[in-house]
Design an enzyme around this catalytic site. Structure first.
Site, PDB file in Angstrom:
ATOM      1  N   ALA A 125      -2.418  -0.596  -7.804  1.00  0.00           N
ATOM      2  CA  ALA A 125      -1.615  -1.782  -6.747  1.00  0.00           C
ATOM      3  C   ALA A 125      -2.764  -1.919  -6.537  1.00  0.00           C
ATOM      4  O   ALA A 125      -4.275  -1.613  -5.605  1.00  0.00           O
ATOM      5  CB  ALA A 125      -1.582  -0.738  -5.986  1.00  0.00           C
ATOM      6  N   ALA A 127      -4.637  -5.002  -4.706  1.00  0.00           N
ATOM      7  CA  ALA A 127      -4.888  -6.017  -3.396  1.00  0.00           C
ATOM      8  C   ALA A 127      -5.279  -5.563  -2.202  1.00  0.00           C
ATOM      9  O   ALA A 127      -4.905  -4.079  -2.486  1.00  0.00           O
ATOM     10  CB  ALA A 127      -3.163  -7.165  -2.834  1.00  0.00           C
ATOM     11  N   PRO A 128      -6.602  -5.761  -1.536  1.00  0.00           N
ATOM     12  CA  PRO A 128      -6.392  -6.806  -1.545  1.00  0.00           C
ATOM     13  C   PRO A 128      -7.194  -7.593  -2.965  1.00  0.00           C
ATOM     14  O   PRO A 128      -7.674  -8.683  -2.745  1.00  0.00           O
ATOM     15  CB  PRO A 128      -7.277  -7.674  -0.500  1.00  0.00           C
ATOM     16  N   SER A 130     -10.646  -5.283  -3.684  1.00  0.00           N
ATOM     17  CA  SER A 130     -11.837  -5.043  -3.919  1.00  0.00           C
ATOM     18  C   SER A 130     -12.267  -4.123  -5.436  1.00  0.00           C
ATOM     19  O   SER A 130     -12.993  -5.038  -5.661  1.00  0.00           O
ATOM     20  CB  SER A 130     -11.908  -4.110  -2.698  1.00  0.00           C
ATOM     21  N   GLU A 149       0.549  -6.106  -7.619  1.00  0.00           N
ATOM     22  CA  GLU A 149       0.471  -5.741  -6.434  1.00  0.00           C
ATOM     23  C   GLU A 149       2.630  -6.004  -5.737  1.00  0.00           C
ATOM     24  O   GLU A 149       2.333  -6.431  -6.883  1.00  0.00           O
ATOM     25  CB  GLU A 149      -0.257  -6.577  -5.884  1.00  0.00           C
ATOM     26  N   ASP A 176       6.750  -3.612  -8.754  1.00  0.00           N
ATOM     27  CA  ASP A 176       6.903  -1.765  -8.391  1.00  0.00           C
ATOM     28  C   ASP A 176       6.008  -0.671  -9.268  1.00  0.00           C
ATOM     29  O   ASP A 176       6.355  -1.308 -10.661  1.00  0.00           O
ATOM     30  CB  ASP A 176       7.675  -1.394  -7.436  1.00  0.00           C
ATOM     31  N   ASP A 194      -4.990   3.103  -6.695  1.00  0.00           N
ATOM     32  CA  ASP A 194      -5.464   3.502  -5.537  1.00  0.00           C
ATOM     33  C   ASP A 194      -4.270   2.997  -5.047  1.00  0.00           C
ATOM     34  O   ASP A 194      -4.143   2.154  -4.192  1.00  0.00           O
ATOM     35  CB  ASP A 194      -6.401   2.005  -5.457  1.00  0.00           C
ATOM     36  N   CYS A 247      -6.983   5.773   0.146  1.00  0.00           N
ATOM     37  CA  CYS A 247      -7.859   6.118   2.194  1.00  0.00           C
ATOM     38  C   CYS A 247      -7.386   6.931   3.172  1.00  0.00           C
ATOM     39  O   CYS A 247      -7.102   6.781   4.241  1.00  0.00           O
ATOM     40  CB  CYS A 247      -7.953   4.244   1.993  1.00  0.00           C
TER      41      CYS A 247
HETATM   42  N1  SAM Z   1      -6.876  -1.254  -3.774  1.00  0.00           N
HETATM   43  C1  SAM Z   1      -6.836  -2.319  -3.242  1.00  0.00           C
HETATM   44  C2  SAM Z   1      -7.933  -2.717  -2.739  1.00  0.00           C
HETATM   45  O1  SAM Z   1      -9.150  -2.132  -3.233  1.00  0.00           O
HETATM   46  O2  SAM Z   1      -8.264  -3.689  -2.395  1.00  0.00           O
HETATM   47  C3  SAM Z   1      -6.236  -1.214  -2.534  1.00  0.00           C
HETATM   48  C4  SAM Z   1      -5.176  -1.162  -2.118  1.00  0.00           C
HETATM   49  S1  SAM Z   1      -3.712  -0.542  -0.950  1.00  0.00           S
HETATM   50  C5  SAM Z   1      -4.785   1.030  -0.672  1.00  0.00           C
HETATM   51  C6  SAM Z   1      -2.331  -0.069  -1.418  1.00  0.00           C
HETATM   52  C7  SAM Z   1      -1.887  -1.107  -2.254  1.00  0.00           C
HETATM   53  O3  SAM Z   1      -0.673  -0.689  -3.099  1.00  0.00           O
HETATM   54  C8  SAM Z   1      -1.039  -2.080  -0.987  1.00  0.00           C
HETATM   55  O4  SAM Z   1      -1.964  -3.608  -1.861  1.00  0.00           O
HETATM   56  C9  SAM Z   1       0.357  -2.427  -1.100  1.00  0.00           C
HETATM   57  O5  SAM Z   1       0.828  -3.151  -1.085  1.00  0.00           O
HETATM   58  C10 SAM Z   1       0.757  -1.937  -2.596  1.00  0.00           C
HETATM   59  N2  SAM Z   1       1.516  -1.093  -2.669  1.00  0.00           N
HETATM   60  C11 SAM Z   1       2.868   0.064  -1.504  1.00  0.00           C
HETATM   61  N3  SAM Z   1       3.645   0.290  -2.583  1.00  0.00           N
HETATM   62  C12 SAM Z   1       3.343  -0.540  -4.549  1.00  0.00           C
HETATM   63  C13 SAM Z   1       4.076  -0.196  -5.585  1.00  0.00           C
HETATM   64  N4  SAM Z   1       5.143   0.963  -4.605  1.00  0.00           N
HETATM   65  N5  SAM Z   1       3.785  -0.095  -6.180  1.00  0.00           N
HETATM   66  C14 SAM Z   1       2.744  -0.981  -6.414  1.00  0.00           C
HETATM   67  N6  SAM Z   1       2.147  -1.656  -5.637  1.00  0.00           N
HETATM   68  C15 SAM Z   1       1.995  -1.054  -3.882  1.00  0.00           C
END
Ligand code: SAM
Length: 476
Positions: A125, A127-128, A130, A149, A176, A194, A247
């Site tokens: 997971a 985006a964005p 980091s 993502e 997903d 994450d 988080c």
């Molecule tokens: N790891 C990222 C960073 O450090 O920049 C932050 C990730 S954020 C906590 C969680 C991400 O999971 C979001 O960008 C969200 O759009 C994405 N997301 C939500 N449901 C998801 C799914 N079923 N599969 C994959 N990604 C998913």
């Protein structure tokens, strides 16, 4: 002080019930209302920490080391008139603006002695980006990192961040993350999940983060997290290492998700204790060995990190290969790739590494390990677009320049600050140097690449992609 931070009573009661006895609720509330310290992470794909510090200190940047990330710093600046994102160093990818506690999961992953930096890794997971950029830097652009993502708009931001930071070993996917256990069982040497979460730890940067908070929504997201973790576990090779992070603070989304995996797969894996991850880590360590970072402990956002090692395979009832469309790329024949690589070397003194693939009018550099996942997964973009071809030749891309331009020993032009500003505003520039060159040129400011240009007499024609053109307030 953020007096408007929304901390509803039912949330505070919920937190009070799970707050460890040695921590205080008053301090929790006070820290939630305190603005976050600004933090950044140096991108070692482009610059060493020592060189970055030496460059920024004379500009009035005070950099205080983050104890759990040797490339992370809390930052205060004497002059804040230029937004951090508009500084020359940010535009050329020398650093990433990243909250300090968000650096922990990748530190935990790479602190594991079994990690293979040239292996096949997954950021489920991403985006964005980091943590994707943090992982890529620790891999030194070797091996391959699949960055997935689910959200299309966030995927675009991820892509822009990878390009800015000169990341070349990533394949981006748009699914997903539940599909990885089905489609790619036992494929990855290491995985970061994450996970999407309710974001209870983020109130210090978003005072409305808890506007829609409810127990029901936490339970709902915890069910999603369980599914993602189980799938990621299937996608992990035996002997591999996986970090689960959020988080958020609720036990449902953290400890209980880890417990659900333990209930299912028992002795097939074990959690590592992270108590020794860095000096003082034990202050945030739970009895299970997870890090549950309350915002008042390290004056940061709230975070949760758990690390597990997979000991042996488990039956996978999920397995079902994914459907793939036609793969539009084919390897570039050696008789085409060799002359091109030699030409690039002759013009710029750098040799791009990776495997060259082509499709219609594009040439791409794929990560070293791409063939391990070829034909198993549909990618949105793979590696780096090296060049666009046309009848009489090819044009190297902006992303190539950002990844390789700093290492070029020739074929570049150094701009002064006035010209560098003009260049980032999309304008042509007239560098003051003895002899103008010919053809394509890497455009740099203080040794780091801003983009590509083309000599036309003594003028450098601007080839910055339009979406990167800035209007004003650039650099110090
Ligand atoms: N790891 C990222 C960073 O450090 O920049 C932050 C990730 S954020 C906590 C969680 C991400 O999971 C979001 O960008 C969200 O759009 C994405 N997301 C939500 N449901 C998801 C799914 N079923 N599969 C994959 N990604 C998913």
């Amino acid at each position: 002080m953020h007096d408007n931070t929304y901390l509803p009573d039912h949330f505070l009661r919920h937190i009070a019930a799970i707050m460890p006895a040695h921590l205080s609720m008053d301090e929790f509330v006070a820290s939630c209302r305190r603005p976050l310290r600004r933090s950044i992470r140096v991108n070692t794909l482009k610059i060493s920490v020592a060189a970055f510090v030496a460059r920024m200190q004379p500009l009035g940047w005070q950099l205080d080391p983050v104890p759990w990330c040797d490339t992370g710093f809390w930052l205060s600046r004497e002059d804040e008139s230029v937004p951090l994102g508009n500084t020359a160093e940010h535009l050329s990818g020398l650093f990433y603006i990243q909250e300090a506690s968000s650096m922990l999961p990748v530190t935990a992953l790479f602190a594991c002695e079994q990690i293979r930096r040239d292996g096949m890794l997954l950021d489920a997971a991403a985006a964005p980006g980091s943590k994707t950029t943090q992982i890529a830097a620790l891999m030194d652009n070797q091996g391959m990192l699949v960055a997935n993502e689910y959200s299309s708009s966030r995927l675009k931001v991820l892509s822009a961040n990878l390009q800015r930071c000169g990341v070349t070993n990533v394949g981006m996917t748009h699914f997903d993350a539940k599909v990885f256990g089905q489609w790619l069982p036992e494929t990855f040497d290491a995985i970061l999940l994450d996970a999407p979460c309710s974001g209870e730890g983020t109130v210090r940067k978003d005072e409305d983060a808890l506007r829609n908070w409810s127990i029901e929504s936490i339970d709902e997201i915890a069910a999603v997290q369980q599914g993602l973790l189980e799938s990621a576990f299937h996608a992990l090779k035996p002997g591999g290492v996986l970090v689960y992070s959020t988080c958020t603070l609720s036990l449902q989304e953290n400890q209980a998700v880890c417990q659900s995996l333990q209930d299912k797969f028992g002795d097939a894996f074990s959690f590592d204790s992270l108590a020794d991850l860095f000096p003082a880590a034990e202050k945030a360590c739970t009895p299970e060995g997870y890090l549950h970072v309350w915002p008042q402990i390290f004056d940061s956002e709230g975070f949760f990190v758990a690390r597990l090692r997979k000991h042996h395979s488990v039956p996978n009832t999920m397995f079902k290969p994914g459907k793939l469309g036609k793969f539009p790329f084919s390897p570039l024949p050696v008789k085409e790739s060799e002359p091109m690589l030699r030409e690039i070397e002759a013009a710029f003194g750098v040799v791009p590494h990776g495997n060259l693939f082509g499709r219609s009018e594009e040439i791409w550099l794929f990560p070293q390990l791409f063939e391990q996942v070829q034909g198993k997964l549909r990618f949105d973009r793979i590696g780096l677009k090296l060049a666009e071809t046309f009848k009489k030749g090819y044009r190297l891309t902006h992303e190539w320049a950002l990844a390789y331009g700093d290492g070029a020993s020739k074929g570049f032009v150094e701009l002064d600050i006035a010209n560098a500003r003009e260049f980032m505003m999309g304008r042509d520039v007239w560098p003051e140097q003895e002899a103008a060159g010919t053809g394509e040129v890497i455009v740099r400011y203080q040794g780091h690449t801003l983009g590509m240009g083309k000599w036309v007499g003594s003028r450098v024609k601007n080839a910055l992609p339009r979406e990167l053109v800035r209007d004003n307030n650039l650099f110090v």
